[in-house]
Design a protein around this motif. Structure first.
Motif, PDB file in Angstrom:
ATOM      1  N   ILE A 196       0.832  -1.205   0.000  1.00 14.10           N
ATOM      2  CA  ILE A 196       0.000   0.000   0.000  1.00 14.10           C
ATOM      3  C   ILE A 196       0.864   1.253   0.000  1.00 14.10           C
ATOM      4  N   ALA A 197       1.929   1.244   0.790  1.00 14.99           N
ATOM      5  CA  ALA A 197       2.830   2.400   0.796  1.00 14.99           C
ATOM      6  C   ALA A 197       3.429   2.604  -0.595  1.00 14.99           C
ATOM      7  N   GLY A 198       3.818   1.499  -1.239  1.00 16.60           N
ATOM      8  CA  GLY A 198       4.358   1.619  -2.588  1.00 16.60           C
ATOM      9  C   GLY A 198       3.342   2.175  -3.560  1.00 16.60           C
ATOM     10  N   ALA A 199       2.086   1.717  -3.445  1.00 19.19           N
ATOM     11  CA  ALA A 199       1.038   2.211  -4.335  1.00 19.19           C
ATOM     12  C   ALA A 199       0.786   3.695  -4.118  1.00 19.19           C
ATOM     13  N   TYR A 214       9.649   6.319 -13.012  1.00 17.28           N
ATOM     14  CA  TYR A 214       9.462   6.728 -11.616  1.00 17.28           C
ATOM     15  C   TYR A 214       9.354   5.508 -10.712  1.00 17.28           C
ATOM     16  N   ALA A 215       8.609   4.504 -11.144  1.00 11.83           N
ATOM     17  CA  ALA A 215       8.446   3.293 -10.335  1.00 11.83           C
ATOM     18  C   ALA A 215       9.777   2.592 -10.108  1.00 11.83           C
ATOM     19  N   GLU A 216      10.573   2.489 -11.162  1.00 10.17           N
ATOM     20  CA  GLU A 216      11.841   1.765 -11.080  1.00 10.17           C
ATOM     21  C   GLU A 216      12.886   2.525 -10.276  1.00 10.17           C
ATOM     22  N   GLN A 217      12.954   3.830 -10.487  1.00 10.33           N
ATOM     23  CA  GLN A 217      14.035   4.599  -9.885  1.00 10.33           C
ATOM     24  C   GLN A 217      13.723   5.102  -8.480  1.00 10.33           C
ATOM     25  N   GLU A 218      12.447   5.363  -8.185  1.00 11.04           N
ATOM     26  CA  GLU A 218      12.126   5.972  -6.899  1.00 11.04           C
ATOM     27  C   GLU A 218      11.272   5.095  -5.986  1.00 11.04           C
TER      28      GLU A 218
END
Length: 386
Positions: A203-206, A279-283
């Motif tokens: 959830i935090a990742g989402a 953004y997903a991959e790098q951060e």
């Protein structure tokens, strides 16, 4: 004109009676249309979807040659579940100059007009053919006409131009945005919330990804279209649904979000997806896995519907403006199948009866005057094709 209107009204009543919500089959409607056309001596071509539960229908009136005008409509409609209707949405009701029913505006009204005009098309001794295409799944993917489009110039005549009859109040639209939808799943690692260092919280990742979408959206706002034709005048991203987790005191193992991108017609279809993936991959992923390396992020492209780009002076624009008796084009905010035809090299515009303001609403309707104007439009189209 009265006979044309009577035929249109009768056909609209029949079409509305079929519950062709996009999640359901459109075959009963297609079979009824096929029988109607065959009774008039018009052969039809069907293109079923892979599982055979739906089909598109194509026919040609006039010379069986390439060129001419394609009238394109879709047969599916949006759900009525949860909407408060004043009457049965699948029974046409006329009241005070309005025809109520699901799909009357979007877009069985146009379909009914096109089908009702077949006798007039047949009697006109056309030099240029008029083609009719009825598709499926426009409300979901805009993929319904693709199998027919692939046959143009192979075993079916290739139209010279296309008019997509979505409701524009019979104004000629030469431009609309694209729409792309995505489903992203964040996979985490469950752990007790007292020991977050043992897991990875999906959830935090989402939520981090939603923040990323906001950043992407602000970047898109800084690159506006300056023609003044779109509202808002820039591409947009939007997260419409987020769902995940097991309990308040468990780090979420899984969280899914559904998001979309609506792009200006000149923008690349995958521009938001590429920015999102970066953004997903790098951060996001490094933060998700800062304690436990088991987290991952997967994004699936559900559909990418191309926008409609303006083609000033195209054959489609010139003919539609002439037939609509207009001297200016508009842009519309909603997406259509028009970009599919344009991508296949067919000049295309959007022009149909009714107002999009009535589409998708409870007590959806089309004004009788709009049907009558649509019939007059078709008669002028006949004159242009003689």
């Amino acid at each position: 004109m009265p006979d044309d209107y009577s035929r249109t009204l009768a056909l609209l009543e029949r079409l509305v009676a079929f519950d062709t919500e996009s999640t359901k089959s459109n075959l009963p409607l297609i079979e009824a249309v096929e029988a109607h056309c065959r009774a008039l001596g018009v052969p039809v071509h069907l293109a079923p979807n892979p599982d055979g539960s739906k089909a598109a229908l194509f026919l040609t009136i006039g010379p069986q040659v390439d060129g001419g005008v394609l009238l394109s409509g879709h047969t599916d409609c949006v759900p009525v579940t949860g909407q408060s209707w004043s009457s049965d949405p699948f029974q046409l009701r006329e009241d005070n100059g309005r025809l109520y029913g699901r799909g009357t505006c979007d877009m069985k009204g146009f379909d009914a007009i096109a089908l009702a005009m077949i006798p007039a098309f047949q009697a006109a001794d056309l030099r240029r053919p008029i083609h009719i295409l009825l598709s499926y799944d426009e409300e979901l993917t805009c993929l319904g006409p693709m199998d027919i489009i692939a046959r143009f110039g192979v075993d079916l005549p290739r139209p010279g131009i296309a008019i997509v009859g979505e409701p524009t109040s019979l104004q000629v639209a030469d431009s609309h945005k694209s729409v792309c939808t995505y489903r992203t799943t964040v996979h985490g690692v469950e752990a007790h919330s007292a020991k977050p260092q043992l897991g990875a919280n999906a959830i935090a990742g989402a939520c981090d990804l939603v923040v990323g979408l906001d950043r992407i959206g602000r970047q898109l706002e800084s690159e506006p279209d300056r023609t003044g034709r779109f509202d808002p005048p820039y591409s947009t991203v939007h997260c419409g649904r987020i769902e995940g987790g097991t309990a308040r005191n468990i780090l979420a193992r899984r969280c899914e979000l559904s998001w979309e991108y609506r792009g200006l017609p000149q923008a690349e279809l995958d521009v938001a997806r590429r920015a999102f993936d970066t953004y997903a991959e790098q951060e996001v992923l490094p933060r998700l896995n800062r304690f436990n390396p088991g987290g991952r992020i997967e994004t699936v492209t559900e559909v990418e519907v191309p926008g409609l780009r303006p083609e000033p002076g195209s054959a489609a624009e010139a003919l539609a403006l002439r037939v609509a008796r207009s001297n200016a084009t508009i842009a519309v905010a909603f997406a259509t199948e028009a970009g599919r035809f344009q991508a296949a090299g067919i000049p295309t515009v959007v022009c149909g009866p009714g107002s999009i303001d009535q589409a998708h609403q409870p007590d959806e309707y089309i004004a009788v005057s709009e049907l009558q104007s649509g019939i007059a439009f078709m008669h002028r189209l006949i004159d242009a094709c003689r």
